[in-house]
Design a protein around this motif. Structure first.
Motif, PDB file in Angstrom:
ATOM      1  N   PRO A 160      35.770  30.866  44.640  1.00  0.00           N
ATOM      2  CA  PRO A 160      35.258  29.785  43.900  1.00  0.00           C
ATOM      3  C   PRO A 160      35.157  30.328  42.321  1.00  0.00           C
ATOM      4  O   PRO A 160      34.432  29.580  41.617  1.00  0.00           O
ATOM      5  CB  PRO A 160      34.005  29.810  44.374  1.00  0.00           C
ATOM      6  CG  PRO A 160      33.657  31.392  44.748  1.00  0.00           C
ATOM      7  CD  PRO A 160      34.981  31.966  45.255  1.00  0.00           C
ATOM      8  N   ALA A 161      35.617  31.477  42.106  1.00  0.00           N
ATOM      9  CA  ALA A 161      35.545  31.786  40.550  1.00  0.00           C
ATOM     10  C   ALA A 161      36.316  30.776  39.627  1.00  0.00           C
ATOM     11  O   ALA A 161      37.188  30.193  40.080  1.00  0.00           O
ATOM     12  CB  ALA A 161      36.313  33.272  40.415  1.00  0.00           C
ATOM     13  N   GLN A 162      35.921  30.899  38.357  1.00  0.00           N
ATOM     14  CA  GLN A 162      36.430  29.903  37.425  1.00  0.00           C
ATOM     15  C   GLN A 162      37.848  30.171  36.911  1.00  0.00           C
ATOM     16  O   GLN A 162      38.834  29.451  36.659  1.00  0.00           O
ATOM     17  CB  GLN A 162      35.625  29.857  36.306  1.00  0.00           C
ATOM     18  CG  GLN A 162      34.225  29.173  36.563  1.00  0.00           C
ATOM     19  CD  GLN A 162      34.462  27.608  37.002  1.00  0.00           C
ATOM     20  OE1 GLN A 162      35.062  26.816  36.635  1.00  0.00           O
ATOM     21  NE2 GLN A 162      33.955  27.253  38.273  1.00  0.00           N
ATOM     22  N   ARG A 163      38.293  31.638  36.753  1.00  0.00           N
ATOM     23  CA  ARG A 163      39.279  32.063  36.249  1.00  0.00           C
ATOM     24  C   ARG A 163      39.698  33.394  37.046  1.00  0.00           C
ATOM     25  O   ARG A 163      39.884  34.508  36.289  1.00  0.00           O
ATOM     26  CB  ARG A 163      39.120  32.370  34.593  1.00  0.00           C
ATOM     27  CG  ARG A 163      38.676  31.203  33.790  1.00  0.00           C
ATOM     28  CD  ARG A 163      38.466  31.636  32.362  1.00  0.00           C
ATOM     29  NE  ARG A 163      37.461  32.756  32.167  1.00  0.00           N
ATOM     30  CZ  ARG A 163      36.308  32.708  32.232  1.00  0.00           C
ATOM     31  NH1 ARG A 163      35.810  31.407  32.666  1.00  0.00           N
ATOM     32  NH2 ARG A 163      35.492  33.740  32.239  1.00  0.00           N
ATOM     33  N   PRO A 164      39.993  33.190  38.178  1.00  0.00           N
ATOM     34  CA  PRO A 164      40.312  34.337  38.952  1.00  0.00           C
ATOM     35  C   PRO A 164      41.797  34.539  38.751  1.00  0.00           C
ATOM     36  O   PRO A 164      42.766  34.061  38.397  1.00  0.00           O
ATOM     37  CB  PRO A 164      40.155  34.103  40.309  1.00  0.00           C
ATOM     38  CG  PRO A 164      40.384  32.643  40.359  1.00  0.00           C
ATOM     39  CD  PRO A 164      40.080  32.101  39.146  1.00  0.00           C
ATOM     40  N   ILE A 165      42.017  36.076  38.863  1.00  0.00           N
ATOM     41  CA  ILE A 165      43.544  36.497  38.902  1.00  0.00           C
ATOM     42  C   ILE A 165      43.802  37.758  39.866  1.00  0.00           C
ATOM     43  O   ILE A 165      42.917  38.246  40.443  1.00  0.00           O
ATOM     44  CB  ILE A 165      43.976  37.098  37.513  1.00  0.00           C
ATOM     45  CG1 ILE A 165      45.516  37.116  37.432  1.00  0.00           C
ATOM     46  CG2 ILE A 165      43.267  38.260  37.185  1.00  0.00           C
ATOM     47  CD1 ILE A 165      45.920  37.264  36.008  1.00  0.00           C
ATOM     48  N   GLY A 166      45.081  37.954  40.373  1.00  0.00           N
ATOM     49  CA  GLY A 166      45.212  38.994  41.229  1.00  0.00           C
ATOM     50  C   GLY A 166      46.369  39.862  40.776  1.00  0.00           C
ATOM     51  O   GLY A 166      47.101  39.179  39.811  1.00  0.00           O
ATOM     52  N   CYS A 167      46.404  41.159  41.359  1.00  0.00           N
ATOM     53  CA  CYS A 167      47.617  41.960  41.151  1.00  0.00           C
ATOM     54  C   CYS A 167      47.874  42.755  42.429  1.00  0.00           C
ATOM     55  O   CYS A 167      47.089  43.350  42.887  1.00  0.00           O
ATOM     56  CB  CYS A 167      47.202  42.853  39.989  1.00  0.00           C
ATOM     57  SG  CYS A 167      48.610  43.806  39.363  1.00  0.00           S
ATOM     58  N   THR A 168      48.973  42.702  42.852  1.00  0.00           N
ATOM     59  CA  THR A 168      49.606  43.349  43.837  1.00  0.00           C
ATOM     60  C   THR A 168      50.952  43.117  44.198  1.00  0.00           C
ATOM     61  O   THR A 168      51.883  42.701  43.078  1.00  0.00           O
ATOM     62  CB  THR A 168      48.784  42.725  45.369  1.00  0.00           C
ATOM     63  OG1 THR A 168      49.112  43.604  46.301  1.00  0.00           O
ATOM     64  CG2 THR A 168      49.399  41.395  45.623  1.00  0.00           C
TER      65      THR A 168
END
Length: 232
Positions: A160-168
């Motif tokens: 539900p975050a506004q500006r999430p990002i991921g790295c994998t």
């Protein structure tokens, strides 16, 4: 139905899933196993977990062969996978061409989804990059750390975050519904990892395990490997 048991890094899960039907048709065996951080999977094998085959980083498989846990002549490289950035499918893609770009993208994120920063290939690299960028302390409270990249990406998709990002690993990003591969890490921060497979010394089904090694690494599956995110 007989079952082939594997211990694998999460990066190979999409490839294994894509080969399951062909393997069943060839051998009559289903594929079962565990996909998680490579360090955790290696430790499970060391602890005696039943497994016919492993798919881990090249360095780890070589180490397990030295420890007489993997049969050296059975080892074959599967392909290279890059560590990359991910966003929710509905969010704008991010482009990072320099370390400065990456620093700003990570600073702007209100949640950063990553795999285990001690046992997984991508997670350890993320921790190293955050230190390299000088923002590790600044973003620590925003890190969302999961046992493996696949779990991290599923939670990113539902965030539900506004500006999430991921790295994998790119393969884990591509395999996750609701997630988009957003781009590579910039020069100086990139990581490309060779994944390797091999039959274990304690394999209950060594003949069938060897057949799966051939499927995973063979030229006939080059297009499938490319489609699920392997670079070569």
């Amino acid at each position: 139905m007989d079952t082939m048991n594997i211990l694998s890094g999460g990066a190979a899960q999409g490839l294994v899933r894509g080969l399951a039907e062909a393997f069943r048709a060839q051998t009559g065996f289903a594929i079962d196993g565990e996909f998680s951080a490579v360090g955790a999977m290696a430790d499970k094998l060391r602890a005696g977990a039943p497994a016919d085959l492993v798919i881990l980083t090249q360095a780890l498989v070589a180490k397990l062969a030295e420890e007489k846990l993997v049969i050296l002549p059975s080892i074959a490289d599967v392909g290279r996978v890059e560590t990359a950035l991910a966003v929710r499918s509905r969010d704008p893609r991010v482009t990072v061409k320099t370390e400065a770009d990456l620093r700003e993208v990570l600073r702007a994120a209100d949640a950063i989804f990553v795999p285990d920063i001690t046992a997984s290939t991508a997670g350890r690299h993320v921790a190293k990059v955050l230190d390299q960028l000088g923002i590790a302390y600044e973003v620590t409270s925003r890190l969302k750390i999961f046992p493996d990249g696949a779990t991290a990406m599923r939670d990113l998709a539902a965030s539900p975050a506004q500006r999430p990002i991921g790295c994998t690993q790119a393969t884990e990003i591509i395999a996750t519904d609701g997630i988009a591969l957003s781009g590579s890490l910039p020069p100086g921060c990139e990581l490309v990892t060779m994944y390797t497979t091999g039959v274990t010394m304690r394999a209950a089904h060594p003949k069938e395990a060897a057949a799966l090694v051939t499927l995973l690494a063979g030229a006939d599956q080059r297009e499938l490997r490319r489609r699920v995110g392997f670079a070569s």
